[in-house]
Structures are given as C-alpha cells and as structure tokens.
Design an enzyme around this catalytic site. Structure first.
Site, mmCIF file in Angstrom:
data_model
loop_
_atom_site.group_PDB
_atom_site.id
_atom_site.type_symbol
_atom_site.label_atom_id
_atom_site.label_comp_id
_atom_site.label_asym_id
_atom_site.label_seq_id
_atom_site.Cartn_x
_atom_site.Cartn_y
_atom_site.Cartn_z
ATOM 1 N N ILE A 6 -44.044 -99.680 -38.747
ATOM 2 C CA ILE A 6 -45.257 -100.412 -39.105
ATOM 3 C C ILE A 6 -45.168 -101.816 -38.518
ATOM 4 O O ILE A 6 -44.174 -102.517 -38.730
ATOM 5 C CB ILE A 6 -45.422 -100.503 -40.633
ATOM 6 N N GLY A 8 -46.483 -105.819 -38.137
ATOM 7 C CA GLY A 8 -47.129 -106.852 -38.956
ATOM 8 C C GLY A 8 -46.838 -106.737 -40.431
ATOM 9 O O GLY A 8 -47.759 -106.751 -41.257
ATOM 10 N N TYR A 140 -63.395 -111.632 -33.429
ATOM 11 C CA TYR A 140 -62.523 -110.729 -34.183
ATOM 12 C C TYR A 140 -63.093 -109.306 -34.175
ATOM 13 O O TYR A 140 -62.377 -108.334 -33.920
ATOM 14 C CB TYR A 140 -62.384 -111.241 -35.616
#
Length: 247
Positions: A6, A8, A140
């Site tokens: 995983i 982050g 974003y």
C-alpha cells in the site's frame, strides 16, 4: 497468506487500509515517503518501507526489499484546492507527478511479476470528485480523472493475464490531512476576486449531511481487492455512494 503493498501509509486512507488488511490476517508492506515509527502495530506480518512514487529508483528499491506481492494499492496522493487561474503550472505538474504518473509508475513496476504469475490485483484510489463536478479542485480532479480513464482501459488490457484492476472512489473525508498537507502549495491560490465564491464553498463543507471516514475507505479497498465479479468502480463513503447512484 497473501501480501499487499500500500502506498501513502503515513496517514489517512493508507494508514487505515494498512491496519485493516493486517487485521484480516494479510502480510502488509506499508510504504511512506518518510517512514514513521509507532503509527502501525509491530508485527511479523507488517513492514514499513520507504517509497517515493515520483522516483524510479525508490520504486525499484522498495519492490526489491519486499517479497512478491499479491495486491498493489495505489493510494499515495497529494491534495490541492484553489482557483485554477492562480495555480502555477509547476504546481499542476507536481500534483500529476504523484497522483497520476506516480501511480502509473508503480503499476508498471509490479506488472511483470503479476503477469508471470498469472494473478494479481491493482486497486487505484481516486476521489468522488470524479463522479460529479466540484469547484476549486480542477487540477486535483483532472489528475484523478486521468487515473480513472487509465484504469478502465488497463483492466481490459490485463484480463488475459488474470490480473484484476479496480477503482476506489472516496467521498469527502474531513478527518484526513488533505488540507493541512497541501496548505503550502495552496498559498496564493485564492485571489481576491474569488474570495466570495471560495467562502461560500468552504461554508458548505460544514453543512454536509454525510461524509466519508478513513475506515469506510479501508473497508472498500479490502472489498475491491477481493472482488472477482468484474466490477470496476467502488465508491467509498455514504456521500460517494449517493453521488455514484445519482450519475
């Protein structure tokens, strides 16, 4: 026993997802740009590994340091809010380097082992901003919409190798560090002309009837990683689910 990597995991969705997979009995490789001690339980089934998804040498070193994995969760990302007019293109590129190109680089790096084993799952974490237009997050959103298009196409490409590709689309989660972590790159992105509009948007955040929690996202990532139905998109959190049903 399966192994998940995983990205982050220093806080937010990644941290909670690492805890969730570990609680389910999996081996977990929790990666962080700057590893932090004490945020995850000590366990023979859990390793914290340094990883910067924007650096090829860091990706190679992280994968070399861990055993073959069964699932990759591309969760690493950076946030940005502000008026697009005021956003420098250097900042736009910074967002895409992590949210889009970093995710692509991680995916490309694990594909040889997945293809050789004829198995594997890739879960890409995007945002409910891809489900409906939202103001002040144009850059974003663009970085996450790019991931959605990439993932949908890649899912077809990898079917022949029995590699599954999934999307998890979290809703608005006020308890994450999205805003605080992105504050330095957001300075100057709200010009005076945009101030009244921005104030209305920020005020509306406090009036939302439903929001997402980190545990909502962790549980949906788990479900996506174990799904064998061919489903591609998994909204996470009650607000994201409502948006997905409305589109």
């Amino acid at each position: 026993m399966k192994t998940v990597l995983i990205t982050g995991c220093s806080s937010g969705y990644g941290l909670e997802t690492a805890r969730h997979f570990h609680a389910q009995g999996w081996n977990v490789v929790a990666t962080m740009r700057t590893p932090r001690e004490g945020v995850l339980p000590r366990s023979d089934r859990l390793r914290v590994v340094a990883l910067d998804v924007t650096k090829p040498e860091s990706i190679a070193a992280a994968l070399e340091a861990c055993a073959p994995i069964d699932v990759l969760v591309n969760n690493a990302g950076i946030g940005l809010m502000g008026a697009f007019e005021a956003t420098p293109m250097t900042t736009v590129r910074e967002v895409f380097e992590t949210n889009t190109f970093g995710m692509m680089a991680m995916t490309q790096a694990v594909l040889p082992q997945f293809r050789a084993r004829n198995s594997g799952v890739i879960v890409n974490v995007t945002s409910s901003a891809t489900l409906a237009p939202m103001p002040l997050v144009a850059v974003y959103t663009a970085s996450k919409v790019a991931v959605e298009g990439f993932t949908a196409s890649l899912a077809f490409e990898l079917e022949a190798f029995n590699v599954r590709v999934k999307l998890v689309e979290p809703g608005y989660c006020p308890s994450t560090s999205f805003t605080s972590n992105g504050r330095p790159r957001m300075e100057g992105l709200f010009p005076k002309a945009y101030a009244p509009f921005a104030e209305r948007i920020f005020a509306s955040f406090g009036q939302l009837a439903a929001v997402t929690s980190e545990s909502d996202v962790a549980e949906v990532v788990w479900r996506a990683a174990n799904d064998s139905t061919g489903k591609l998109r998994f909204p996470a959190g009650p607000d994201a689910v409502a948006l997905a049903q409305a589109t």
